[in-house]
Design a protein around this motif. Structure first.
Motif, mmCIF file in Angstrom:
data_model
loop_
_atom_site.group_PDB
_atom_site.id
_atom_site.type_symbol
_atom_site.label_atom_id
_atom_site.label_comp_id
_atom_site.label_asym_id
_atom_site.label_seq_id
_atom_site.Cartn_x
_atom_site.Cartn_y
_atom_site.Cartn_z
ATOM 1 N N VAL A 224 33.085 35.625 31.733
ATOM 2 C CA VAL A 224 33.654 35.408 33.070
ATOM 3 C C VAL A 224 32.634 34.943 34.107
ATOM 4 O O VAL A 224 32.975 34.835 35.289
ATOM 5 N N GLU A 269 34.590 28.356 32.363
ATOM 6 C CA GLU A 269 35.511 27.736 33.334
ATOM 7 C C GLU A 269 34.850 26.481 33.926
ATOM 8 O O GLU A 269 33.638 26.468 34.181
ATOM 9 N N THR A 270 35.649 25.427 34.107
ATOM 10 C CA THR A 270 35.067 24.115 34.414
ATOM 11 C C THR A 270 34.199 24.117 35.673
ATOM 12 O O THR A 270 33.101 23.562 35.676
ATOM 13 N N SER A 271 34.677 24.747 36.749
ATOM 14 C CA SER A 271 33.873 24.705 37.976
ATOM 15 C C SER A 271 32.567 25.477 37.788
ATOM 16 O O SER A 271 31.555 25.169 38.421
ATOM 17 N N THR A 303 31.079 34.082 39.383
ATOM 18 C CA THR A 303 32.306 34.155 38.593
ATOM 19 C C THR A 303 33.284 33.122 39.147
ATOM 20 O O THR A 303 33.039 32.527 40.200
ATOM 21 N N GLY A 304 34.389 32.946 38.466
ATOM 22 C CA GLY A 304 35.394 31.985 38.917
ATOM 23 C C GLY A 304 36.141 32.434 40.164
ATOM 24 O O GLY A 304 36.805 31.625 40.803
ATOM 25 N N TRP A 305 36.030 33.718 40.515
ATOM 26 C CA TRP A 305 36.777 34.202 41.686
ATOM 27 C C TRP A 305 35.875 34.478 42.886
ATOM 28 O O TRP A 305 36.319 35.018 43.881
#
Ligand SMILES: [Zn+2]
Length: 340
Positions: A224, A269-271, A303-305
């Protein structure tokens, strides 16, 4: 002599002209005549000093008046001794303006050598950024095959699947930087290495690099998050220090880590792939340029968030062989203390 590429000229009001927008590099000239303002408005077309004199003359200015204005511009640092025909890419243009803002222009990066160990999408994108930033040589060390998941994350193409990553990566690197060298010049070693790992840092190469005192940047992708750092240099915390800290929190971590090392790579995750590459390239360029490196004894993790990465500082762990406390303990007793 010409206006620094990238500058635009703005009318502020009667007698006042501004060159540039960002306050860090913008220059305001006041007490100007109408003719001087008109000449400044045409400054982006300036080809050389003769052009400035001729155009000033056409606007009714005396030669001494034009020379005075030219000196004001030179003192403000907005002119540059560069032929009009000279090609200026975005990076070159940026650093010429950053110079006016007080930033030191990076040294010539064409002699720099960076080795990329694992050219997964994060490693390859980092390499592309370094090549476009002017790093002269990039060595890709990854005999593993291009995976189908690499194509999804890019920039590998469908035809590359199954090819050795190091071969496919070099083709893509050369496409953005045709003059890039892809081997280490004889008798030299890379200035810095990038090591990309998934789930857990491979302890074998980092132990060797640390003992050889070779600067290396660790990038770790987990399920993540992407962690960038530490940039390991002599005296700073290393990746093994971080393993010691993790083991303090979880004494079963070594058992899990040994298994995680053998599992398939994390789906990133791509970003986070792009962020990891940008953050890693900035750290590597700082090291190559000789600037302060934010990830020396520190990590950046995203992280993605999250909207911004978390920066964590680390001290060398006293049980790690990189720390001075460990070295003191490991040193054989001196003759006097042995006799005591
Ligand atoms: Zn250490």
């Amino acid at each position: 002599m010409r206006l620094r590429p990238g500058y635009e000229v703005y009318w502020r009001g009667p007698g006042s002209t501004q060159i540039g927008v960002d306050p860090r590099c913008a220059v305001v000239l006041d007490d100007l005549s109408d003719a001087e303002q008109q000449l400044l408005a045409e400054l982006p077309q300036m080809m050389d000093v003769d052009w400035l004199q001729a155009r000033g003359n056409e606007l009714g200015m005396r030669p001494a008046q034009v020379r005075r204005l030219q000196r004001r511009l030179a003192r403000a640092g907005v002119l540059v001794d560069l032929p009009v025909a000279a090609a200026t890419g975005p990076d070159d243009q940026y650093w010429r303006l950053a110079h006016v803002a007080g930033a030191k222009r990076p040294r010539d990066r064409s002699r720099a050598v960076v080795e990329i160990c694992r050219a997964d999408p994060i490693g390859l994108r980092t390499g592309l950024l370094l090549a476009q930033a002017g790093v002269g040589a990039i060595v890709v060390n990854d005999p593993g095959p291009v995976l189908a998941t690499d194509v999804v994350a890019g920039p590998y193409r469908g035809d590359d699947v199954g090819e050795p990553r190091q071969r496919a990566a070099l083709g893509l690197l050369r496409a953005v930087a045709p003059h890039l060298r892809t081997s280490v010049p004889t008798g030299t070693s890379p200035d810095v290495l990038l090591l990309v790992d998934h789930h857990v840092v491979d302890p074998v190469p980092v132990r060797r690099l640390r003992r050889e005192r070779r600067p290396h940047l660790s990038v770790l992708a987990t399920e993540v998050a992407v962690r960038v750092g530490p940039m390991v240099t002599p005296g700073g915390a290393c990746t093994t220090c971080l393993e010691h800290y993790r083991r303090e929190k979880d004494d079963r971590w070594p058992a899990v880590a040994a298994q995680a090392a053998l599992r398939p790579p994390a789906a990133v995750e791509t970003s986070l792939v792009w962020w990891g590459a940008v953050a890693a390239s900035q750290q590597l360029l700082a090291q190559v340029d000789g600037r302060a490196v934010a990830t020396r004894s520190a990590t950046l993790e995203l992280t993605g968030w999250q909207e911004v990465p978390t920066r964590t500082s680390w001290s060398p762990h006293p049980d790690c062989e990189c720390s001075s406390a460990h070295r003191r303990r490991a040193r054989p007793p001196s003759r006097s203390s042995a006799a005591a």
